[in-house]
Design a protein around this motif. Structure first.
Motif, PDB file in Angstrom:
ATOM      1  N   ASN A  84       5.538  16.134  -0.998  1.00  0.00           N
ATOM      2  CA  ASN A  84       4.968  15.248  -0.046  1.00  0.00           C
ATOM      3  C   ASN A  84       5.847  14.720   1.198  1.00  0.00           C
ATOM      4  O   ASN A  84       5.325  14.813   2.135  1.00  0.00           O
ATOM      5  CB  ASN A  84       4.622  13.930  -0.725  1.00  0.00           C
ATOM      6  CG  ASN A  84       3.484  14.316  -1.517  1.00  0.00           C
ATOM      7  OD1 ASN A  84       2.494  14.636  -1.232  1.00  0.00           O
ATOM      8  ND2 ASN A  84       3.346  13.507  -3.094  1.00  0.00           N
ATOM      9  N   LYS A 102       5.625  17.766   3.730  1.00  0.00           N
ATOM     10  CA  LYS A 102       4.413  18.388   4.389  1.00  0.00           C
ATOM     11  C   LYS A 102       4.573  18.347   5.952  1.00  0.00           C
ATOM     12  O   LYS A 102       5.367  17.484   6.488  1.00  0.00           O
ATOM     13  CB  LYS A 102       3.367  17.311   4.064  1.00  0.00           C
ATOM     14  CG  LYS A 102       2.592  17.305   2.634  1.00  0.00           C
ATOM     15  CD  LYS A 102       1.588  18.307   2.685  1.00  0.00           C
ATOM     16  CE  LYS A 102       0.676  18.000   1.232  1.00  0.00           C
ATOM     17  NZ  LYS A 102      -0.611  19.283   1.320  1.00  0.00           N
ATOM     18  N   THR A 141       1.993  18.042   8.326  1.00  0.00           N
ATOM     19  CA  THR A 141       1.405  17.223   9.325  1.00  0.00           C
ATOM     20  C   THR A 141       0.888  15.778   8.546  1.00  0.00           C
ATOM     21  O   THR A 141       1.031  15.820   7.250  1.00  0.00           O
ATOM     22  CB  THR A 141      -0.101  17.842   9.522  1.00  0.00           C
ATOM     23  OG1 THR A 141      -0.568  18.251   8.056  1.00  0.00           O
ATOM     24  CG2 THR A 141       0.121  19.247  10.419  1.00  0.00           C
ATOM     25  N   VAL A 162      -1.545  12.223   9.262  1.00  0.00           N
ATOM     26  CA  VAL A 162      -2.533  11.373  10.458  1.00  0.00           C
ATOM     27  C   VAL A 162      -2.302   9.978  10.057  1.00  0.00           C
ATOM     28  O   VAL A 162      -2.038   9.694   8.937  1.00  0.00           O
ATOM     29  CB  VAL A 162      -4.075  11.731   9.667  1.00  0.00           C
ATOM     30  CG1 VAL A 162      -4.719  11.012  10.861  1.00  0.00           C
ATOM     31  CG2 VAL A 162      -4.070  13.330   9.793  1.00  0.00           C
ATOM     32  N   HIS A 170      -3.555   5.822  10.973  1.00  0.00           N
ATOM     33  CA  HIS A 170      -4.916   5.210  11.443  1.00  0.00           C
ATOM     34  C   HIS A 170      -4.158   4.129  12.130  1.00  0.00           C
ATOM     35  O   HIS A 170      -5.063   2.980  12.358  1.00  0.00           O
ATOM     36  CB  HIS A 170      -5.339   5.002   9.763  1.00  0.00           C
ATOM     37  CG  HIS A 170      -5.884   6.034   9.278  1.00  0.00           C
ATOM     38  ND1 HIS A 170      -7.109   6.390   9.727  1.00  0.00           N
ATOM     39  CD2 HIS A 170      -5.424   6.830   8.338  1.00  0.00           C
ATOM     40  CE1 HIS A 170      -7.329   7.721   8.839  1.00  0.00           C
ATOM     41  NE2 HIS A 170      -6.287   7.683   8.057  1.00  0.00           N
ATOM     42  N   PRO A 192      -8.268   7.976 -11.125  1.00  0.00           N
ATOM     43  CA  PRO A 192      -8.905   8.939 -10.026  1.00  0.00           C
ATOM     44  C   PRO A 192     -10.439   9.110 -10.409  1.00  0.00           C
ATOM     45  O   PRO A 192     -11.020   9.409  -9.469  1.00  0.00           O
ATOM     46  CB  PRO A 192      -8.217  10.143 -10.642  1.00  0.00           C
ATOM     47  CG  PRO A 192      -7.027   9.856 -11.113  1.00  0.00           C
ATOM     48  CD  PRO A 192      -7.428   8.747 -11.907  1.00  0.00           C
ATOM     49  N   PRO A 197     -12.003   7.476  -6.009  1.00  0.00           N
ATOM     50  CA  PRO A 197     -10.731   8.163  -5.937  1.00  0.00           C
ATOM     51  C   PRO A 197      -9.444   7.731  -5.474  1.00  0.00           C
ATOM     52  O   PRO A 197      -9.243   7.243  -4.389  1.00  0.00           O
ATOM     53  CB  PRO A 197     -11.067   9.224  -4.662  1.00  0.00           C
ATOM     54  CG  PRO A 197     -12.633   9.265  -4.847  1.00  0.00           C
ATOM     55  CD  PRO A 197     -13.221   7.713  -5.206  1.00  0.00           C
ATOM     56  N   ILE A 198      -8.424   7.245  -6.604  1.00  0.00           N
ATOM     57  CA  ILE A 198      -7.246   7.007  -6.727  1.00  0.00           C
ATOM     58  C   ILE A 198      -7.098   5.491  -6.122  1.00  0.00           C
ATOM     59  O   ILE A 198      -5.999   5.165  -5.994  1.00  0.00           O
ATOM     60  CB  ILE A 198      -6.221   8.056  -5.790  1.00  0.00           C
ATOM     61  CG1 ILE A 198      -5.001   7.985  -6.697  1.00  0.00           C
ATOM     62  CG2 ILE A 198      -6.212   7.869  -4.416  1.00  0.00           C
ATOM     63  CD1 ILE A 198      -4.821   8.945  -7.633  1.00  0.00           C
ATOM     64  N   PRO A 232      -4.420   3.835  -2.380  1.00  0.00           N
ATOM     65  CA  PRO A 232      -3.928   5.011  -1.686  1.00  0.00           C
ATOM     66  C   PRO A 232      -4.683   6.135  -1.279  1.00  0.00           C
ATOM     67  O   PRO A 232      -4.280   7.146  -0.916  1.00  0.00           O
ATOM     68  CB  PRO A 232      -2.633   5.452  -2.602  1.00  0.00           C
ATOM     69  CG  PRO A 232      -2.692   4.950  -3.918  1.00  0.00           C
ATOM     70  CD  PRO A 232      -4.109   4.262  -3.975  1.00  0.00           C
ATOM     71  N   THR A 233      -5.838   5.941  -1.383  1.00  0.00           N
ATOM     72  CA  THR A 233      -6.897   7.134  -1.031  1.00  0.00           C
ATOM     73  C   THR A 233      -6.488   7.915   0.240  1.00  0.00           C
ATOM     74  O   THR A 233      -6.393   9.057   0.094  1.00  0.00           O
ATOM     75  CB  THR A 233      -8.514   6.368  -0.765  1.00  0.00           C
ATOM     76  OG1 THR A 233      -8.776   5.935  -2.183  1.00  0.00           O
ATOM     77  CG2 THR A 233      -9.319   7.662  -0.724  1.00  0.00           C
ATOM     78  N   GLU A 234      -6.176   7.110   1.383  1.00  0.00           N
ATOM     79  CA  GLU A 234      -5.914   7.845   2.549  1.00  0.00           C
ATOM     80  C   GLU A 234      -4.445   7.980   2.855  1.00  0.00           C
ATOM     81  O   GLU A 234      -4.150   8.724   3.593  1.00  0.00           O
ATOM     82  CB  GLU A 234      -6.574   6.724   3.596  1.00  0.00           C
ATOM     83  CG  GLU A 234      -7.911   6.991   3.959  1.00  0.00           C
ATOM     84  CD  GLU A 234      -8.139   8.451   4.504  1.00  0.00           C
ATOM     85  OE1 GLU A 234      -7.720   8.753   5.781  1.00  0.00           O
ATOM     86  OE2 GLU A 234      -8.868   9.320   4.002  1.00  0.00           O
ATOM     87  N   MET A 235      -3.787   7.646   1.834  1.00  0.00           N
ATOM     88  CA  MET A 235      -2.158   7.819   1.885  1.00  0.00           C
ATOM     89  C   MET A 235      -1.789   9.230   1.484  1.00  0.00           C
ATOM     90  O   MET A 235      -2.259   9.960   0.637  1.00  0.00           O
ATOM     91  CB  MET A 235      -1.410   6.979   0.943  1.00  0.00           C
ATOM     92  CG  MET A 235      -1.520   5.528   1.342  1.00  0.00           C
ATOM     93  SD  MET A 235      -0.811   4.907   2.850  1.00  0.00           S
ATOM     94  CE  MET A 235      -1.550   3.258   3.122  1.00  0.00           C
ATOM     95  N   HIS A 236      -1.033  10.049   2.440  1.00  0.00           N
ATOM     96  CA  HIS A 236      -0.875  11.348   2.409  1.00  0.00           C
ATOM     97  C   HIS A 236       0.651  11.591   2.689  1.00  0.00           C
ATOM     98  O   HIS A 236       1.302  11.002   3.373  1.00  0.00           O
ATOM     99  CB  HIS A 236      -1.989  12.282   2.811  1.00  0.00           C
ATOM    100  CG  HIS A 236      -2.007  11.799   4.278  1.00  0.00           C
ATOM    101  ND1 HIS A 236      -2.762  10.983   4.779  1.00  0.00           N
ATOM    102  CD2 HIS A 236      -1.430  12.562   5.245  1.00  0.00           C
ATOM    103  CE1 HIS A 236      -2.548  10.843   5.984  1.00  0.00           C
ATOM    104  NE2 HIS A 236      -1.840  11.712   6.566  1.00  0.00           N
ATOM    105  N   LEU A 290       2.781   8.804   1.147  1.00  0.00           N
ATOM    106  CA  LEU A 290       2.478   9.348  -0.327  1.00  0.00           C
ATOM    107  C   LEU A 290       3.867   9.136  -1.034  1.00  0.00           C
ATOM    108  O   LEU A 290       3.811   8.791  -2.004  1.00  0.00           O
ATOM    109  CB  LEU A 290       1.489  10.334  -0.483  1.00  0.00           C
ATOM    110  CG  LEU A 290       1.218  10.335  -1.990  1.00  0.00           C
ATOM    111  CD1 LEU A 290       0.541   9.113  -2.407  1.00  0.00           C
ATOM    112  CD2 LEU A 290       0.325  11.430  -2.277  1.00  0.00           C
ATOM    113  N   GLN A 315       5.456   7.138  -3.928  1.00  0.00           N
ATOM    114  CA  GLN A 315       5.714   7.525  -5.057  1.00  0.00           C
ATOM    115  C   GLN A 315       7.270   6.963  -5.430  1.00  0.00           C
ATOM    116  O   GLN A 315       7.405   6.853  -6.647  1.00  0.00           O
ATOM    117  CB  GLN A 315       5.894   9.168  -5.173  1.00  0.00           C
ATOM    118  CG  GLN A 315       4.243   9.611  -5.221  1.00  0.00           C
ATOM    119  CD  GLN A 315       4.234  10.860  -5.251  1.00  0.00           C
ATOM    120  OE1 GLN A 315       4.684  11.696  -4.450  1.00  0.00           O
ATOM    121  NE2 GLN A 315       3.575  11.670  -6.172  1.00  0.00           N
TER     122      GLN A 315
END
Lengths: 310, 242
Positions: free
Chosen positions: A55, A58, A60, A62, A64, A209, A213-214, A217-221, A225, A229
């Motif tokens: 993670n 990664k 990229t 995004v 908000h 999930p 969906p989760i 943290p749905t939008e956390m990436h 993320l 973690q």
């Protein structure tokens, strides 16, 4: 002065590294144990490490907005705050962290703090499932805070102190001095509240999930993320150490390594208890878990407080 | 000889080099000159959106992000290959094969593979069989929301050449004309063992540094968009879904 600050920084770093690595391995091994219950081989014990590296690696991400950035930061601050204000191993400077005379109140506040920060961050992501997860999480948290707070009030009344170090000190001299045996009602109320705090089944509706969906943290990436973690490991470790200190006599020995081993065994058993309950019971709806926490655990907590005040 | 043949096949379609050699989808052979993507400032037009909605969406096309070099990238690629999070979105009948893969019989968790409920957190998109035009719209949208590096696995013959739906009016014949595909698994339906073998193949590809689908998509963005817009007639979403 400077050398004292540097020494403290070094000790804090060591203490953090120990809990981070231990909790990551613990999360990995518990996932494997759960897999065995389900008749699977299960993920490798070191899988949480790989997930976190992936993670952070990664390419990229995004954003908000500012709060979206700050959400995981607040969450991590909550985890670190919970951990850094209590002694991990009693009697060793290296692992006493920044514990002070009123640390119990501060730690209870920090358990809440991370969730509230995350709520703001998740809210700004704009995903409808995030605030839905947050509202479920906060509702559930408000419910399990009641038996937990009652258990803490009972212990505070028992020993007349708000310092975790003093509470641990008062429990030394054998297992019969542990709060679990001197104040069993507080222990039962606290350990039931701990089930909700660790968000395993049956109280996993917040981040399940399959539900929404989760959850928060749905939008956390990506690195967001990864940070969550990392916090999950530290926060879980911190909560287990807190419960070990409050109810199970803390961890102490004249040799540091043995004391750490005692901490590992006790926290492992506390987490195993959560997982046994999780593997045995299906998931509650939010209103069911609120009804549960405001029922038997709260009554046991009130009994614990009354018994200490008479 | 093989190279020549590949070149001849792609001369018609304009497909990016290195795409697997299979029958081209006749629908991608049309004229793309009437599909305009960018304005003068090279920003996306988002012509499918209303004026009001356009303000809410991003108008920047995807960019190629160069990988690191040497051991660091190798290490990251190893981590990427050992932590494959599948986007839990059943795009076709093949999604049924994912259930035995998750549960005790085949247990994909032991290989570091697990389902994830949101595209933002996933790294691999399993296209489970035929992709109808309607599903294709969601596939594009979900694929673009995934964060790179991301990988695509085409499951079943339908993703390769349309399979039994090769002459259907609303089924896509060839998936890698619309999004870059890393691994195809032939069969109707392939068993979970075949899917596992495909995932292991994908792991090898990632470890060798060849899993650069996201960059390929960014490089050939206009080609992919033209193909997508040619089949998706009611394009009411942004040109690039962040």
């Amino acid at each position: 002065m400077l050398s004292a600050i540097l020494t403290k920084t070094f000790y804090t770093f060591i203490s953090l590294m120990v809990i981070l690595n231990y909790a990551l391995l613990l999360i990995g091994s518990m996932a494997r144990i759960r897999a065995k219950v389900q008749g699977r081989v299960g993920q490798p014990v070191w899988q949480p490490y790989i997930d976190i590296i992936k993670n952070y690696g990664k390419r990229t991400a995004v954003t908000h907005g500012v709060m979206f950035y700050l959400g995981p930061v607040f969450r991590l601050a909550g985890g670190l705050g919970t951990y850094l204000f209590m002694p991990v191993v009693y009697g060793f400077v290296m692992f006493e962290n920044f514990s002070f005379s009123g640390d119990l109140l501060l730690v209870m506040y920090f358990i809440f703090f991370g969730q509230l920060g995350m709520a703001l961050g998740a809210g700004e992501s704009g995903h409808p499932y995030s605030p839905l997860g947050v509202s479920r999480g906060l509702a559930q948290m408000t419910a399990f805070e009641l038996p937990f707070a009652l258990a803490v009030i009972s212990i505070v009344a028992q020993y007349g102190t708000l310092s975790i170090t003093e509470i641990v000190a008062a429990q030394q001299g054998g297992w019969q001095n542990w709060v679990a045996f001197t104040n069993p009602f507080a222990m039962i109320a606290g350990m039931l509240a701990f089930l909700g705090m660790s968000m395993q089944n049956p109280f996993s509706v917040v981040i399940a999930p399959q539900e929404i969906p989760i959850g928060p943290p749905t939008e956390m990436h990506s690195a967001f993320l990864g940070m969550l973690q990392t916090n999950r490991a530290i926060f879980n470790g911190a909560k287990m150490v807190l419960f070990m200190n409050l109810f199970w006599g803390g961890a102490t020995h004249k040799y540091l390594l043995v004391a750490i081993l005692i901490m590992v065994v006790k926290t492992f058993l506390i987490y195993l208890y959560v997982n046994i309950v999780g593997a045995s019971f299906p998931r509650f709806k939010t209103e069911q878990s609120i009804r549960f926490f405001l029922g038997v655990p709260t009554i046991i907590g009130i009994i614990a407080v009354i018994l200490q005040s008479i | 000889m093989e190279k020549d043949m590949e070149r001849r096949l792609y001369a018609d379609t304009g497909a990016p080099e290195g795409s697997p050699v299979v029958n081209p989808d006749p629908r991608t052979l049309g004229d793309s000159s009437n599909i305009q993507l960018f304005n003068e400032q090279l920003k996306l037009l988002n012509s499918g959106l209303t004026e009001e909605d356009r303000l809410n969406f991003c108008d920047t096309p995807p960019e190629v992000i160069k990988p690191f070099r040497g051991h660091w990238e190798n290490f990251l690629n190893w981590a990427r290959s050992e932590s494959l999070w599948i986007l839990g979105f059943g795009t076709g009948c093949g999604a049924i094969e994912l259930r035995p893969l998750m549960t005790s019989r085949f247990d994909m968790y032991q290989y570091g593979i697990q389902p994830r409920p949101t595209p933002r957190q996933s790294s691999i998109f399993v296209i489970g069989g035929y992709a109808s035009v309607k599903t294709m719209k969601r596939i594009v949208r979900s694929y673009e929301q995934m964060q790179g590096p991301k990988f695509v696995l085409g499951l079943g013959s339908c993703t390769i050449n349309g399979g039994m739906y090769y002459d259907s009016y609303n089924t896509v014949n060839r998936l890698d004309h619309y999004i870059p595909v890393d691994v195809y698994i032939a069969g109707c339906m392939p068993r979970p063992e075949a899917l596992l073998a495909g995932l292991m193949e994908l792991k090898t590809i990632i470890k060798e540094g060849r899993g650069e689908g996201a960059n390929k998509y960014a490089e050939n963005f206009e080609w992919y968009k033209a193909n997508q817009k040619r089949i998706i007639k009611d394009w009411n979403m942004p040109d690039y879904n962040w």
